[in-house]
Design an enzyme around this catalytic site. Structure first.
Site, PDB file in Angstrom:
ATOM      1  N   HIS A   1      -4.782  -1.943  -4.699  1.00  0.00           N
ATOM      2  CA  HIS A   1      -5.392  -1.881  -6.032  1.00  0.00           C
ATOM      3  C   HIS A   1      -4.301  -1.509  -7.036  1.00  0.00           C
ATOM      4  O   HIS A   1      -3.125  -1.366  -6.654  1.00  0.00           O
ATOM      5  CB  HIS A   1      -6.562  -0.889  -6.033  1.00  0.00           C
TER       6      HIS A   1
ATOM      7  N   HIS B   1      -1.702   1.185  -6.124  1.00  0.00           N
ATOM      8  CA  HIS B   1      -0.591   0.753  -5.266  1.00  0.00           C
ATOM      9  C   HIS B   1       0.418  -0.071  -6.072  1.00  0.00           C
ATOM     10  O   HIS B   1       1.634   0.074  -5.911  1.00  0.00           O
ATOM     11  CB  HIS B   1      -1.110  -0.123  -4.118  1.00  0.00           C
TER      12      HIS B   1
HETATM   13  P1  AMP Z   1      -3.126   4.514   0.717  1.00  0.00           P
HETATM   14  O1  AMP Z   1      -3.084   3.035   0.859  1.00  0.00           O
HETATM   15  O2  AMP Z   1      -4.421   5.044   0.205  1.00  0.00           O
HETATM   16  O3  AMP Z   1      -2.608   5.247   1.923  1.00  0.00           O
HETATM   17  O4  AMP Z   1      -2.087   4.860  -0.432  1.00  0.00           O
HETATM   18  C1  AMP Z   1      -0.757   4.403  -0.363  1.00  0.00           C
HETATM   19  C2  AMP Z   1       0.014   5.027  -1.479  1.00  0.00           C
HETATM   20  O5  AMP Z   1      -0.575   4.677  -2.727  1.00  0.00           O
HETATM   21  C3  AMP Z   1       0.025   6.561  -1.412  1.00  0.00           C
HETATM   22  O6  AMP Z   1       1.318   7.027  -1.779  1.00  0.00           O
HETATM   23  C4  AMP Z   1      -1.013   6.933  -2.432  1.00  0.00           C
HETATM   24  O7  AMP Z   1      -0.829   8.206  -2.999  1.00  0.00           O
HETATM   25  C5  AMP Z   1      -0.827   5.844  -3.479  1.00  0.00           C
HETATM   26  N1  AMP Z   1      -2.035   5.694  -4.283  1.00  0.00           N
HETATM   27  C6  AMP Z   1      -3.301   5.496  -3.834  1.00  0.00           C
HETATM   28  N2  AMP Z   1      -4.167   5.483  -4.869  1.00  0.00           N
HETATM   29  C7  AMP Z   1      -3.437   5.698  -5.992  1.00  0.00           C
HETATM   30  C8  AMP Z   1      -3.753   5.805  -7.370  1.00  0.00           C
HETATM   31  N3  AMP Z   1      -4.999   5.713  -7.828  1.00  0.00           N
HETATM   32  N4  AMP Z   1      -2.732   6.030  -8.238  1.00  0.00           N
HETATM   33  C9  AMP Z   1      -1.456   6.152  -7.796  1.00  0.00           C
HETATM   34  N5  AMP Z   1      -1.100   6.052  -6.509  1.00  0.00           N
HETATM   35  C10 AMP Z   1      -2.069   5.829  -5.611  1.00  0.00           C
END
Ligand code: AMP
Length: 274
Positions: free
Chosen positions: A34, A37
């Site tokens: 999203h 990311h």
């Molecule tokens: P995930 O796929 O949820 O494991 O997240 C992968 C990376 O994207 C991690 O470093 C998260 O902190 C970052 N991330 C997820 N959601 C957000 C968001 N809304 N804003 C900024 N970074 C995000």
């Protein structure tokens, strides 16, 4: 954009690019990408990365037995298209079998105060899984920098500590939380929410926005009441020192307020750094 699923092939390619002088950035994710990311890819670009490697891996070792590993959203085709549009130069889709040998037995554990609080206290083994997979990704890509989101505040803090304590020599960039216009922090898990749950979820960002510098105790009680009044089951509401994650008694610069709550069956997190 290159696509890899074989860790050895990724490692060989990345090594060649490093030897050729390329500055390499890694963006680790679990996919269902999203805007949050994509903002990490943009942050890598702004820091002058020549190669931006996005890993997409729903890492089994960071999920508890009763958590959502099986139903976590997976859409490789859409993720690849988003990465390409955002300017990633490589995407890595490993399988659990090619990331973990059947007799995998070496783990990376933050064995101090950073992991036994907040999400670490509620999700035993979670950060062991996170640190281990991120260390493996660091060894496969050997990036100059890696970008994480402030959305997962405790994770970013622990990864910084791992890089310092194990001398990875990688710059860790932490990018701000990307939100929907409503204020809801973007998350792959938002896909689980019904319309009513999505409306209730706004209480998380609203309660963070209402906080003010000053004494924490009354603000904590007010926040817990506000979340409960919106149908959320509070997991934790804590104000901590942003570096040590030790609890604090008042909100001021250098303090992070972190929330976790169940919205129906979905566990959501959010935070605000003062
Ligand atoms: P995930 O796929 O949820 O494991 O997240 C992968 C990376 O994207 C991690 O470093 C998260 O902190 C970052 N991330 C997820 N959601 C957000 C968001 N809304 N804003 C900024 N970074 C995000």
């Amino acid at each position: 954009m290159k696509t890899f699923s074989d860790p050895q092939k990724l490692q060989k390619w990345s090594e060649a690019r490093r030897l050729a002088g390329a500055r390499i950035a890694l963006v680790p994710t679990m996919g269902a990408l999203h805007e949050g990311h994509l903002s990490l890819i943009a942050a890598a670009k702004r820091r002058g990365a020549d190669e931006i490697v996005v890993s997409v891996f729903v890492n089994p070792t960071q999920f508890g037995p009763k958590e959502d590993y099986a139903q976590y959203p997976r859409d490789h085709r859409a993720d690849a298209a988003k990465c390409r549009r955002a300017g990633a130069t490589a995407i890595f889709f490993p399988t659990p079998a090619n990331m973990y040998a059947p007799d995998h037995s070496v783990w990376v554990v933050e064995d101090g105060a950073l992991s036994d609080c907040l999400c670490g206290a509620r999700r035993p083994g979670h950060f062991r899984g996170v640190c281990t997979v991120v260390a493996k990704l660091f060894n496969l890509v050997r990036p100059h920098l890696a970008v994480f989101g402030q959305k997962d505040f405790q994770q970013a803090t622990i990864i910084r500590r791992m890089v310092r304590d194990l001398n990875f020599g990688i710059d860790i960039v932490v990018a701000p939380i990307v939100r929907e216009p409503s204020g809801l922090a973007r998350s792959s898990r938002n896909a689980y929410l019904s319309d009513a749950e999505r409306a209730n979820a706004l209480a998380l960002s609203q309660s963070l926005a209402a906080l003010k510098p000053g004494s924490w105790a009354a603000q904590k009680r007010r926040t817990e009441r506000y979340l409960a009044a919106h149908g959320l089951k509070v997991d934790y509401v804590e104000a901590v020192d942003a570096e040590t994650l030790a609890p604090v008694k008042s909100v001021r610069k250098g303090v992070a307020v972190l929330l976790a709550a169940f919205d129906g069956k979905t566990r959501l997190i959010d935070n605000r750094l003062f």
